[in-house]
Design a protein around this motif. Structure first.
Motif, PDB file in Angstrom:
ATOM      1  N   GLY A 192       0.804  -1.029  -0.020  1.00 30.99           N
ATOM      2  CA  GLY A 192       0.203  -0.076  -0.027  1.00 30.99           C
ATOM      3  C   GLY A 192       0.831   1.206   0.066  1.00 30.99           C
ATOM      4  N   GLY A 193       2.224   1.216  -0.060  1.00 28.25           N
ATOM      5  CA  GLY A 193       3.042   2.392  -0.030  1.00 28.25           C
ATOM      6  C   GLY A 193       2.800   3.025  -1.215  1.00 28.25           C
ATOM      7  N   VAL A 194       3.059   4.592  -1.220  1.00 23.69           N
ATOM      8  CA  VAL A 194       3.244   5.315  -2.328  1.00 23.69           C
ATOM      9  C   VAL A 194       4.382   5.861  -2.880  1.00 23.69           C
ATOM     10  CG1 VAL A 194       2.112   7.341  -3.175  1.00 23.69           C
ATOM     11  CG2 VAL A 194       0.678   6.035  -1.588  1.00 23.69           C
ATOM     12  N   THR A 195       4.716   5.482  -3.919  1.00 21.54           N
ATOM     13  CA  THR A 195       5.996   5.842  -4.478  1.00 21.54           C
ATOM     14  C   THR A 195       5.797   7.030  -5.546  1.00 21.54           C
ATOM     15  OG1 THR A 195       7.069   3.799  -4.135  1.00 21.54           O
ATOM     16  CG2 THR A 195       8.080   5.108  -5.687  1.00 21.54           C
ATOM     17  N   ILE A 196       6.706   8.126  -5.634  1.00 23.67           N
ATOM     18  CA  ILE A 196       6.606   8.930  -6.801  1.00 23.67           C
ATOM     19  C   ILE A 196       7.914   8.921  -7.754  1.00 23.67           C
ATOM     20  CG2 ILE A 196       6.665  11.365  -7.461  1.00 23.67           C
ATOM     21  CD1 ILE A 196       4.355  11.831  -5.640  1.00 23.67           C
ATOM     22  N   THR A 197       8.193   8.799  -9.073  1.00 20.48           N
ATOM     23  CA  THR A 197       9.348   8.724  -9.901  1.00 20.48           C
ATOM     24  C   THR A 197       9.270  10.102 -10.783  1.00 20.48           C
ATOM     25  OG1 THR A 197       8.500   7.475 -11.582  1.00 20.48           O
ATOM     26  CG2 THR A 197       9.329   6.359  -9.781  1.00 20.48           C
ATOM     27  N   ARG A 198      10.569  10.492 -10.929  1.00 17.01           N
ATOM     28  CA  ARG A 198      10.772  11.680 -11.942  1.00 17.01           C
ATOM     29  C   ARG A 198      12.089  11.694 -12.347  1.00 17.01           C
ATOM     30  NH1 ARG A 198       9.424  18.048 -12.290  1.00 17.01           N
ATOM     31  NH2 ARG A 198       9.400  18.301 -14.677  1.00 17.01           N
ATOM     32  N   ASN A 199      12.552  11.938 -13.285  1.00 17.37           N
ATOM     33  CA  ASN A 199      13.887  12.353 -13.965  1.00 17.37           C
ATOM     34  C   ASN A 199      14.914  10.945 -13.569  1.00 17.37           C
ATOM     35  OD1 ASN A 199      13.070  14.627 -15.068  1.00 17.37           O
ATOM     36  ND2 ASN A 199      13.574  15.837 -13.414  1.00 17.37           N
ATOM     37  N   GLY A 200      14.306   9.925 -13.688  1.00 18.01           N
ATOM     38  CA  GLY A 200      15.113   8.668 -13.052  1.00 18.01           C
ATOM     39  C   GLY A 200      15.191   8.650 -11.505  1.00 18.01           C
ATOM     40  N   ARG A 201      14.527   9.230 -10.676  1.00 15.44           N
ATOM     41  CA  ARG A 201      14.828   9.231  -9.333  1.00 15.44           C
ATOM     42  C   ARG A 201      13.303   8.907  -8.795  1.00 15.44           C
ATOM     43  NH1 ARG A 201      17.714  14.640  -7.242  1.00 15.44           N
ATOM     44  NH2 ARG A 201      17.845  13.263  -5.384  1.00 15.44           N
ATOM     45  N   PHE A 202      13.406   8.226  -7.499  1.00 15.92           N
ATOM     46  CA  PHE A 202      12.310   7.758  -7.037  1.00 15.92           C
ATOM     47  C   PHE A 202      12.145   8.119  -5.521  1.00 15.92           C
ATOM     48  CE2 PHE A 202      15.140   4.210  -7.641  1.00 15.92           C
ATOM     49  CZ  PHE A 202      15.298   3.653  -6.424  1.00 15.92           C
ATOM     50  N   LEU A 203      11.068   8.354  -5.193  1.00 18.17           N
ATOM     51  CA  LEU A 203      10.712   8.373  -3.744  1.00 18.17           C
ATOM     52  C   LEU A 203       9.731   7.674  -2.976  1.00 18.17           C
ATOM     53  CD1 LEU A 203      10.022  12.348  -4.039  1.00 18.17           C
ATOM     54  CD2 LEU A 203      12.229  11.341  -3.141  1.00 18.17           C
ATOM     55  N   LEU A 204      10.368   6.458  -2.290  1.00 21.43           N
ATOM     56  CA  LEU A 204       9.587   5.423  -1.680  1.00 21.43           C
ATOM     57  C   LEU A 204       8.896   5.798  -0.595  1.00 21.43           C
ATOM     58  CD1 LEU A 204      12.387   2.642  -2.162  1.00 21.43           C
ATOM     59  CD2 LEU A 204      10.256   2.837  -3.604  1.00 21.43           C
ATOM     60  N   ASP A 205       7.710   5.108  -0.458  1.00 18.58           N
ATOM     61  CA  ASP A 205       6.630   5.069   0.787  1.00 18.58           C
ATOM     62  C   ASP A 205       6.552   6.650   1.412  1.00 18.58           C
ATOM     63  OD1 ASP A 205       6.863   2.182   0.718  1.00 18.58           O
ATOM     64  OD2 ASP A 205       8.600   1.861   1.732  1.00 18.58           O
ATOM     65  N   MET A 206       6.214   7.377   0.606  1.00 16.31           N
ATOM     66  CA  MET A 206       5.681   8.568   1.107  1.00 16.31           C
ATOM     67  C   MET A 206       4.236   8.725   1.926  1.00 16.31           C
ATOM     68  SD  MET A 206       6.622  10.484  -2.708  1.00 16.31           S
ATOM     69  CE  MET A 206       6.813  12.339  -1.865  1.00 16.31           C
ATOM     70  N   THR A 207       4.526   9.540   2.828  1.00 12.18           N
ATOM     71  CA  THR A 207       3.217   9.590   3.742  1.00 12.18           C
ATOM     72  C   THR A 207       2.378  10.673   2.828  1.00 12.18           C
ATOM     73  OG1 THR A 207       4.306  11.579   4.558  1.00 12.18           O
ATOM     74  CG2 THR A 207       4.788   9.536   5.707  1.00 12.18           C
ATOM     75  N   ARG A 208       1.050  10.625   3.144  1.00 11.47           N
ATOM     76  CA  ARG A 208       0.214  11.661   2.775  1.00 11.47           C
ATOM     77  C   ARG A 208       0.771  13.232   2.490  1.00 11.47           C
ATOM     78  NH1 ARG A 208      -4.503  14.897   3.496  1.00 11.47           N
ATOM     79  NH2 ARG A 208      -5.823  14.875   2.056  1.00 11.47           N
ATOM     80  N   ASP A 209       1.113  13.683   3.637  1.00 12.06           N
ATOM     81  CA  ASP A 209       1.811  15.084   3.523  1.00 12.06           C
ATOM     82  C   ASP A 209       2.798  15.243   2.657  1.00 12.06           C
ATOM     83  OD1 ASP A 209      -0.144  15.537   5.728  1.00 12.06           O
ATOM     84  OD2 ASP A 209       1.470  15.506   7.307  1.00 12.06           O
ATOM     85  N   GLU A 210       3.646  14.235   2.797  1.00 12.19           N
ATOM     86  CA  GLU A 210       4.744  14.227   1.682  1.00 12.19           C
ATOM     87  C   GLU A 210       4.337  14.202   0.124  1.00 12.19           C
ATOM     88  OE1 GLU A 210       8.243  11.917   4.469  1.00 12.19           O
ATOM     89  OE2 GLU A 210       7.210  10.775   2.886  1.00 12.19           O
TER      90      GLU A 210
END
Length: 281
Positions: free
Chosen positions: A229-247
């Motif tokens: 159920g983790g949320v990840t965002i990717t852009r420009n070859g980089r990824f942000l794993l397991d972001m909170t809702r605020d993040e």
């Protein structure tokens, strides 16, 4: 020899510099616009034709030169016919531009609504561990990937995004692509998988596809893991794993919500009434 700076800072010299900067700006944005689309292949073909023309002229190959000249003469008409939909969309976007601060506040409100709809879908799917892959177009074109999906051309709503990714439905497998106008272009689209060794092995195909599209375009891609159920965002070859809702809300807001205009001058209001006169709502 006396050096006089006034001989350099002449209008002729400044106009040449301005001319070069404008052309450079237009060419740069044109390249960014066609990057990742079939237009790249067309651009390569045009460059090849001009190289053949230069070589043929240098070697005095008169028949080849004549043929290439005819191709170049008719190519303008051909390009207009081939890219008629893209040209039309570009002119429509130009006609909606707020040249003097016209629709800045409306764009701000629409962008906030867009982010809220994304959040609604992300929260629902994250809590229930429903896997999702959502790619949002920025400057680079995504037409090649849009062609692999099932066309929807729909407004972005949380309910629609949720229904698309419900397991065992026809559209759940693949990516949703949202275009520059913040409309769902297609669902069930295929994205390139990344070979990046930095991507943890525990991450699945959705995450590798999200990283893959971020390596070849500037799109923002959201992944919801069906395992955690983790949320990840990717852009420009980089990824942000397991972001909170605020993040992720802070990130999406910074990417897609323009700053709201504080005041609209009287002349801006007059100009925008004239500019929007006769335009559809």
């Amino acid at each position: 020899m006396h050096f006089n700076i006034s001989n350099i800072l002449t209008w002729n010299n400044l106009s040449v510099v301005l001319d070069v900067l404008i052309i450079w700006y237009l060419v740069y944005h044109l390249i960014m616009l066609i990057r990742g689309t079939k237009a790249v292949q067309l651009a390569k073909g045009i460059v090849l034709i001009f190289l053949v023309r230069i070589v043929a002229g240098f070697m005095q190959l008169h028949a080849v030169t004549w043929i290439v000249d005819q191709i170049v003469s008719w190519s303008v008409v051909g390009i207009i016919v081939i890219f008629q939909p893209e040209i039309r969309r570009g002119l429509e976007r130009l006609g909606r531009m707020p040249l003097f601060g016209g629709r800045g506040n409306n764009a701000h409100d629409e962008s906030i609504k867009f982010v809220k709809e994304l959040d609604k879908a992300i929260q629902y799917m994250s809590k229930r561990r429903i896997g999702a892959l959502i790619t949002i177009q920025k400057e680079t074109g995504l037409e090649d990937y849009i062609e692999t999906g099932i066309k929807l051309d729909a407004d972005v709503t949380g309910e629609l995004l949720i229904n698309i990714f419900i397991p065992n439905t026809p559209l759940h497998d693949g990516a949703v692509i949202i275009d520059r106008n913040h409309r769902i272009a297609v669902a069930a689209a295929y994205l390139p998988l990344s070979d990046n060794k930095m991507v943890p092995k525990r991450l699945g195909t959705r995450h590798r596809a999200a990283v893959g599209i971020s390596e070849v375009t500037d799109a923002v891609t959201i992944v919801v893991s069906e395992e955690t159920g983790g949320v990840t965002i990717t852009r420009n070859g980089r990824f942000l794993l397991d972001m909170t809702r605020d993040e992720y809300m802070k990130y999406l807001t910074s990417e897609f919500v323009p700053k709201k205009e504080k005041n609209t001058k009287w002349y801006q209001k007059i100009f925008n009434k004239i500019w929007k006169w006769g335009a559809g709502r």
